[in-house]
Design an enzyme around this catalytic site. Sequence first.
Site, mmCIF file in Angstrom:
data_model
loop_
_atom_site.group_PDB
_atom_site.id
_atom_site.type_symbol
_atom_site.label_atom_id
_atom_site.label_comp_id
_atom_site.label_asym_id
_atom_site.label_seq_id
_atom_site.Cartn_x
_atom_site.Cartn_y
_atom_site.Cartn_z
ATOM 1 N N HIS A 191 0.854 -1.191 0.000
ATOM 2 C CA HIS A 191 0.000 0.000 0.000
ATOM 3 C C HIS A 191 0.889 1.240 0.000
ATOM 4 O O HIS A 191 1.869 1.297 0.742
ATOM 5 C CB HIS A 191 -0.896 -0.002 1.242
ATOM 6 C CG HIS A 191 -2.067 0.925 1.159
ATOM 7 N ND1 HIS A 191 -1.932 2.297 1.175
ATOM 8 C CD2 HIS A 191 -3.400 0.679 1.055
ATOM 9 C CE1 HIS A 191 -3.130 2.845 1.103
ATOM 10 N NE2 HIS A 191 -4.036 1.890 1.023
ATOM 11 N N ARG A 250 -6.686 10.367 0.158
ATOM 12 C CA ARG A 250 -6.473 10.834 -1.221
ATOM 13 C C ARG A 250 -7.784 10.879 -1.997
ATOM 14 O O ARG A 250 -7.948 11.675 -2.912
ATOM 15 C CB ARG A 250 -5.467 9.919 -1.921
ATOM 16 C CG ARG A 250 -4.037 10.127 -1.440
ATOM 17 C CD ARG A 250 -3.084 9.078 -2.006
ATOM 18 N NE ARG A 250 -3.239 7.796 -1.362
ATOM 19 C CZ ARG A 250 -3.357 6.637 -1.983
ATOM 20 N NH1 ARG A 250 -3.349 6.597 -3.305
ATOM 21 N NH2 ARG A 250 -3.473 5.511 -1.311
#
Length: 371
Positions: A145, A168
Site C-alpha cells: 500500500h 487521497r
Amino acid sequence: FGVDIKLIGQLGGHSVARTHRPTDSKFVIGYYLISKISKKMLETSHIKIYYNSTVIKILKNETNNKIYGLKYNKDNTEFTIYCKAIILSSGGYGHDFGEHGLLNEYVPELMNFPSTNGDFSKGSGVKLGREIGADLVDMDKVQVHPTGFVDPKNRYVKDKFLAPELLRGVGGILVNENGDRFCNELGTRDYVTSKIKENCRKQDTDKLDQYECFLLMNEEMAVEFGNHFNYYKDFKGFILEHENFNEMAKNLNIDYKRIENTINMYNDAYDKKIVDKYNKTTFLHKFDLNKKIYSMVITPSVHYTMGGLKINNRSEVIDTNGKPINGLFGAGEVTGCVHGGNRLGGNSLAECGVFGRIAADPAVNYIVKNN
C-alpha cells in the site's frame, strides 16, 4: 444488522466513486462493520465462540479426502473438535516476516518493508491448509500500500498504521521532499507505490526499506473525510497542522517556490477541468496557499496478500491434485484466485461479504448431505 454505509467515495484505480463507508463519520468502515456483526453474533444463542484458542491442525481422512475435525490449543492444553465442515477465514500473511515465513519464501524482496498488518497476520490458515494437501495460488502477489503513516514519535518501527486511501479519495495530494507532485494520487496501489519509490527519498536506515513523501490536505478535505481525521491528528499524532503553505514549507524544509508552483499547477487543472500531466481526472477541492494546510509523512507498506488457498466458485478448497477437499471451504484473505495481481480499495470487504456467503451455503448443504 443496522449497518448504514450510504456515503460513497472514490478510491485508487476506480473510474468513479463506488466505495461505501459509514454515514456516521466517527467510525472507519472495518470497525463499524465488525462491531455491528459481532453484536448480532453475540445475541445469537446457537453460535459458540472459543476465545484465546489457536487451531493447530485440521483433521482429514486421507482415504476419502474428507475433513472430520480440528485440534486447537487453549491455555497450553490441546483439544479436539469433530465436525464435517470447516470454513477457513483467518486472513493473510502480511506480517509473516520470520526466516521460515511465507513472505521470505515467496517475496523475499519485501522482507525489509514496513507492514500495516498486525503481527497476528502469519498466514496460519494458509499453512494449515497446505499441511493437508491444499494447493496455493498467487503467493508472490503481495500488495504494498502506498500510504502507511510514519509516526513522528517513532519513525522507523516496522509496524505502520494505515493512512486510508480515502485521504487521497477526498482530494489529498502527494509531494516529495522537493515539493513536487509525481503521480496521479488516485492511480492503482501498485502504480502509486512504484512512483513513490522512483521519486521520493529512501531513508538512510538498515532496518527498513522506507521511502517517504508528504500527503497534503486542506480543511475542506479533512471535513469531507470525517471525524476520524481528528483521531489520526490529535490522538495518534500522525498529522501536522500548519497556518499556511509558507509555514508548512519552513516546517517541512521544502522550498516554498517549488511547492507554490506545484499548487498553482494543481489549481489550474482544477479550474480548467482538464486531465493533468499525471493523467489525473478527479479534482475535488482547490488549495489556497494562504489557508490552513495539513501534512503527514507516509511510506509504502506491505498491506494485503492476494495469494492463498486455491478455491473454486463454491469456495471449496482445492488440493494439489485439482480436486476439492471435501468439507473444507475458504473465504477472505486466506484464499487466492479472487483479486489477481493487485487488489482495488474496497474490494477486500466486498470479498469477505460475498465469499463468506458463497462459502457458508455449500458448507451447510455439505453437512446436511453427509449427516
